[in-house]
Design a protein around this motif. Sequence first.
Motif, PDB file in Angstrom:
ATOM      1  N   GLY A 241       0.798  -1.222   0.000  1.00  5.20           N
ATOM      2  CA  GLY A 241       0.000   0.000   0.000  1.00  5.20           C
ATOM      3  C   GLY A 241       0.829   1.269   0.000  1.00  5.20           C
ATOM      4  N   GLY A 242       2.156   1.150  -0.029  1.00  2.00           N
ATOM      5  CA  GLY A 242       3.016   2.318  -0.103  1.00  2.00           C
ATOM      6  C   GLY A 242       3.257   3.009   1.219  1.00  2.00           C
ATOM      7  N   ILE A 243       2.952   2.342   2.334  1.00  2.00           N
ATOM      8  CA  ILE A 243       3.150   2.958   3.655  1.00  2.00           C
ATOM      9  C   ILE A 243       4.628   3.069   3.983  1.00  2.00           C
ATOM     10  N   GLY A 244       5.417   2.117   3.513  1.00  4.86           N
ATOM     11  CA  GLY A 244       6.853   2.163   3.784  1.00  4.86           C
ATOM     12  C   GLY A 244       7.538   0.913   3.280  1.00  4.86           C
ATOM     13  N   CYS A 245       8.838   0.899   3.335  1.00  6.77           N
ATOM     14  CA  CYS A 245       9.636  -0.270   2.962  1.00  6.77           C
ATOM     15  C   CYS A 245       9.905  -1.103   4.221  1.00  6.77           C
ATOM     16  N   THR A 246      10.456  -2.297   4.043  1.00  8.12           N
ATOM     17  CA  THR A 246      10.775  -3.135   5.195  1.00  8.12           C
ATOM     18  C   THR A 246      11.805  -4.172   4.800  1.00  8.12           C
ATOM     19  N   ASN A 258       1.566  -8.677  -5.426  1.00  8.44           N
ATOM     20  CA  ASN A 258       2.213  -8.364  -6.705  1.00  8.44           C
ATOM     21  C   ASN A 258       2.725  -6.927  -6.786  1.00  8.44           C
ATOM     22  N   LYS A 259       2.410  -6.131  -5.796  1.00  8.00           N
ATOM     23  CA  LYS A 259       2.905  -4.755  -5.778  1.00  8.00           C
ATOM     24  C   LYS A 259       4.153  -4.590  -4.914  1.00  8.00           C
TER      25      LYS A 259
END
Length: 304
Positions: A241-246, A258-259
């Motif tokens: 959802g684009g909240i952040g990387c991890t 898939n995103k």
Amino acid sequence: MHNRISEEITFRKLEVLLAYMETGNLTRAAELLDVSTVSVHRALHSLEEGVRCTLFRHEGRNLLPTDAAQVLAEVARDVLRLMADGITSTRQAGGYAADSIRIGSLYSLTIKTVPTLIMGIKLRKPELQTELILGSNADLLQKLRQGLVDATLMTVPEGEADIESIPLFDDDIYFAAPVGSRYANLDFVDLSACADERFVSLSEGFATYSGFIEAFRIAGFTPNIAMKVGDIFSLMNLVSGGIGCTLLPGRVRDVIPNKVQLIPLQPKFLMRQHIGLNFLRTRERDPNLLALASVCRLSRQALA
């Protein structure tokens, strides 16, 4: 307070008494118990000393039971049966050789590892019921020591002398970012260049969180964590959802949204998790755990 029972009276000697009462013969009683006739005779004589009354009278070379022996034999049957039932109940309460097994697991291992091992144990012991309990590494380790689970599938704990571990496979940690991010075309991600990035992570207690913190310690900065969650599937959705990387273990690759894209870390930031079956050393002879351990050893190649 009840009178103290003589040390001469033991469960084994009561078994000898019942064997002799059943066969009426020293030799046949010895054969039934796989001991010598001398051992049978000594046990019967020792019981007489323990109860302080005559249990047998001699007629030639034969021992004939008295009424006292008949009474003691009836009591012995009840005592041995009750003790056998008590031992069974005790083992079941402790999870030993029960008709069910409680397996604790990390969420991420339910993708492939858990189904593979449960199918294996079902083939080996079809009658055994399996209960799955999910949690973090820290939570599962605590449940294991409290007897709330019989075994755990998680990263192998280091320096825990009371834990027996069977290695299953090693898993590398990857940088996870939304598809199309500025990291998309990189062969390796340099974490030290990500100080301005926003991150999401698992809560404390998860093995992946520990690796996450260690990687950024090596990178030389504290990451900006926008949100923490309690399971790895929610974590992947936040990245999607684009909240952040991890940072994510490679074992989630088959179910990752898939995103989301997994990108290797530079070698100096490489984190590797050692996944294994873990149980208390005090229960290493439990038949159910022995069966599960055997399935784990046979499944290593399939899980790697």
